[in-house]
Design an enzyme around this catalytic site. Structure first.
Site, PDB file in Angstrom:
ATOM      1  N   ASP A 196       0.486  23.842   1.844  1.00 15.88           N
ATOM      2  CA  ASP A 196      -0.417  22.723   1.574  1.00 15.88           C
ATOM      3  C   ASP A 196      -0.751  22.073   2.905  1.00 15.88           C
ATOM      4  O   ASP A 196       0.131  21.535   3.589  1.00 15.88           O
ATOM      5  CB  ASP A 196       0.232  21.719   0.632  1.00 15.88           C
TER       6      ASP A 196
ATOM      7  N   CYS B  72       6.316  20.140 -15.581  1.00 14.46           N
ATOM      8  CA  CYS B  72       5.801  20.371 -16.934  1.00 14.46           C
ATOM      9  C   CYS B  72       4.345  20.795 -16.962  1.00 14.46           C
ATOM     10  O   CYS B  72       3.845  21.214 -18.003  1.00 14.46           O
ATOM     11  CB  CYS B  72       5.972  19.106 -17.781  1.00 14.46           C
TER      12      CYS B  72
ATOM     13  N   GLU C 289      -4.879  27.298   0.098  1.00 18.27           N
ATOM     14  CA  GLU C 289      -6.069  26.822  -0.591  1.00 18.27           C
ATOM     15  C   GLU C 289      -7.317  27.336   0.120  1.00 18.27           C
ATOM     16  O   GLU C 289      -7.311  27.554   1.338  1.00 18.27           O
ATOM     17  CB  GLU C 289      -6.099  25.298  -0.629  1.00 18.27           C
TER      18      GLU C 289
ATOM     19  N   CYS D 187       6.995  13.802 -18.145  1.00 20.66           N
ATOM     20  CA  CYS D 187       8.406  14.217 -18.101  1.00 20.66           C
ATOM     21  C   CYS D 187       9.268  13.331 -17.216  1.00 20.66           C
ATOM     22  O   CYS D 187      10.489  13.474 -17.190  1.00 20.66           O
ATOM     23  CB  CYS D 187       8.523  15.673 -17.648  1.00 20.66           C
TER      24      CYS D 187
ATOM     25  N   CYS E  75       5.863  11.697 -12.805  1.00 25.90           N
ATOM     26  CA  CYS E  75       5.078  12.283 -13.891  1.00 25.90           C
ATOM     27  C   CYS E  75       5.203  11.399 -15.137  1.00 25.90           C
ATOM     28  O   CYS E  75       6.329  11.110 -15.585  1.00 25.90           O
ATOM     29  CB  CYS E  75       5.558  13.695 -14.192  1.00 25.90           C
TER      30      CYS E  75
ATOM     31  N   ASP F  64       3.039  16.263  -1.262  1.00 30.02           N
ATOM     32  CA  ASP F  64       2.735  17.494  -0.524  1.00 30.02           C
ATOM     33  C   ASP F  64       3.626  18.659  -0.969  1.00 30.02           C
ATOM     34  O   ASP F  64       3.146  19.798  -1.096  1.00 30.02           O
ATOM     35  CB  ASP F  64       2.885  17.253   0.983  1.00 30.02           C
TER      36      ASP F  64
ATOM     37  N   CYS G 147       1.750  18.236 -12.254  1.00 32.80           N
ATOM     38  CA  CYS G 147       3.215  18.137 -12.212  1.00 32.80           C
ATOM     39  C   CYS G 147       3.816  19.538 -12.098  1.00 32.80           C
ATOM     40  O   CYS G 147       3.499  20.425 -12.896  1.00 32.80           O
ATOM     41  CB  CYS G 147       3.731  17.427 -13.459  1.00 32.80           C
TER      42      CYS G 147
END
Length: 405
Positions: free
Chosen positions: A184, A324, A268, A343, A340, A350, A321
């Site tokens: 990332d 989940c 990415e 959950c 989150c 990052d 997340c």
């Protein structure tokens, strides 16, 4: 595999004089051919290709005011016309803008094919040069490899470089390892790995910002056309070159380490040219060098038998997340850690994004469920709709310009 190694070299006074004349002639021929092709289309709607510009070059050499074109090797002049043809092809295919005229202050380059140079005992002899070039060999060419073409380049800091193109007969494939990592890209941390490691951003531009600022202020006070202004311009160019070299050196060390340690790397598909339109982050994004990092990973993965996977640019890696798969509606850049709402898992922004990038490539699964993803299509990922890559619209056009010598 075809490769190119770049070296710094230090020409003698005679060699520098000849090379500067060669670069000037290449620039003149390129600009004249570009002006002729542009004028022919606007005035007569007549397309001109490489064959016609090559015939024009023959006629230009016969003119009294252009006799100096015969004093340099003809190969770089022809190669300049071929590069112009490639530039037009890229323009018509939508990969680039309309070709621009070359400028003297940017230095320039000249390509010599095999008929215009000699390779003897590890030394390069250019056409019309009796002595070999004084090259600083930072690394030797592989045993049995000979250059098929060389390119001489002079940058804006008046530094000479030579690029040797050759076919590498070696097999550099590394031993496979059972390790995959997601990357990332960021600003505070240059990259964050899915393993949790964060690589700090050296911020090379900020380190020399004050020095560059003072040099640019001194340049703005010099009278245009004076020798002192040229000295001040060279000082600014050398600082800029130092920043670029430091950035590239750091990225080479980082990408080489990632390639050696991992079999598969997931990144990415960033479109940096669109991201730098944000004037608040443009300088920081440009200084990070994300595009150069991905470029190095691409060709090094081919060299060493590794895999580089790019995911869809619209995948919500930060907002999803990693436990989940729930996607939050909004996550500003100022929020570096979040919980989150489904959950309750606490995430570092990052690290979570890097893990999601790795899982998006099918190299991992969410602890609570596995989600199949078809990259590049409109699909449901973790309950969110991922937009496909937008179609490119090019608004480039040919504009008549005055040719520059």
């Amino acid at each position: 595999m075809e490769k190119a190694y770049s070296y710094r070299f230090y020409p003698t006074q005679e060699q520098e004089s000849l090379l500067r004349r060669t670069l000037g002639c290449v620039r003149l021929v390129y600009n004249r051919a570009l002006a002729e092709r542009t004028a022919a289309w606007y005035e007569r709607q007549q397309p001109i290709g490489y064959a016609q510009t090559s015939s024009m070059l023959t006629q230009w050499k016969k003119q009294d005011d252009l006799q100096f074109l015969n004093e340099v090797s003809c190969v770089p002049l022809q190669q300049g016309l071929r590069h112009l043809q490639t530039a037009f092809k890229n323009f018509f295919d939508g990969r680039a803008k309309y070709p621009n005229f070359k400028k003297k202050r940017n230095g320039g380059s000249a390509e010599f094919t095999k008929s215009a140079f000699k390779w003897k005992q590890g030394k390069v002899f250019l056409a019309k040069c009796l002595k070999p070039l004084n090259i600083r060999w930072s690394r030797q060419l592989p045993e049995g490899a000979e250059p098929s073409s060389v390119t001489i380049r002079l940058n804006s800091a008046q530094q000479w470089y030579i690029s040797l193109r050759f076919v590498d007969p070696r097999d550099l494939t590394l031993k496979p390892v059972n390790q995959a990592v997601g990357l990332d890209a960021g600003i505070t941390s240059l990259v964050t790995l899915s393993t949790g490691e964060k690589v700090a951003n050296p911020k090379h531009f900020n380190k020399r910002y004050q020095q560059l600022r003072q040099a640019q202020k001194a340049l703005s006070r010099k009278q245009k056309g004076s020798r002192n202004r040229e000295k001040a311009r060279l000082k600014v160019a050398r600082i800029q070159a130092g920043i670029a070299n430091s950035r590239k050196d750091h990225l080479h060390k980082l990408t080489t380490r990632l390639i050696r340690e991992n079999q598969t790397i997931a990144v990415e598909s960033l479109v940096v040219k669109n991201m730098v339109k944000n004037h608040k982050l443009a300088r920081a994004i440009s200084d990070a060098g994300w595009g150069e990092m991905v470029r190095q990973l691409e060709y090094k993965a081919k060299w060493y038998g590794r895999d580089l996977v790019k995911i869809d640019r619209w995948f919500p890696s930060s907002k999803c997340c990693g436990n989940c798969g729930h996607v939050v509606e909004r996550l500003p850049l100022s929020v570096r850690e979040w919980d989150c709402p489904k959950c309750g898992t606490h995430h570092d922004r990052d690290v979570n994004a890097a893990g999601n990038i790795l899982r998006q490539c099918g190299l991992g699964a969410y602890p609570s469920r596995t989600t199949a993803v078809a990259v590049g299509h409109t699909v449901s990922v973790c309950g969110a709709t991922v937009r496909p890559e937008e179609s490119k619209s090019w608004k480039a056009g040919a504009k008549k310009q005055k040719p520059k010598s």
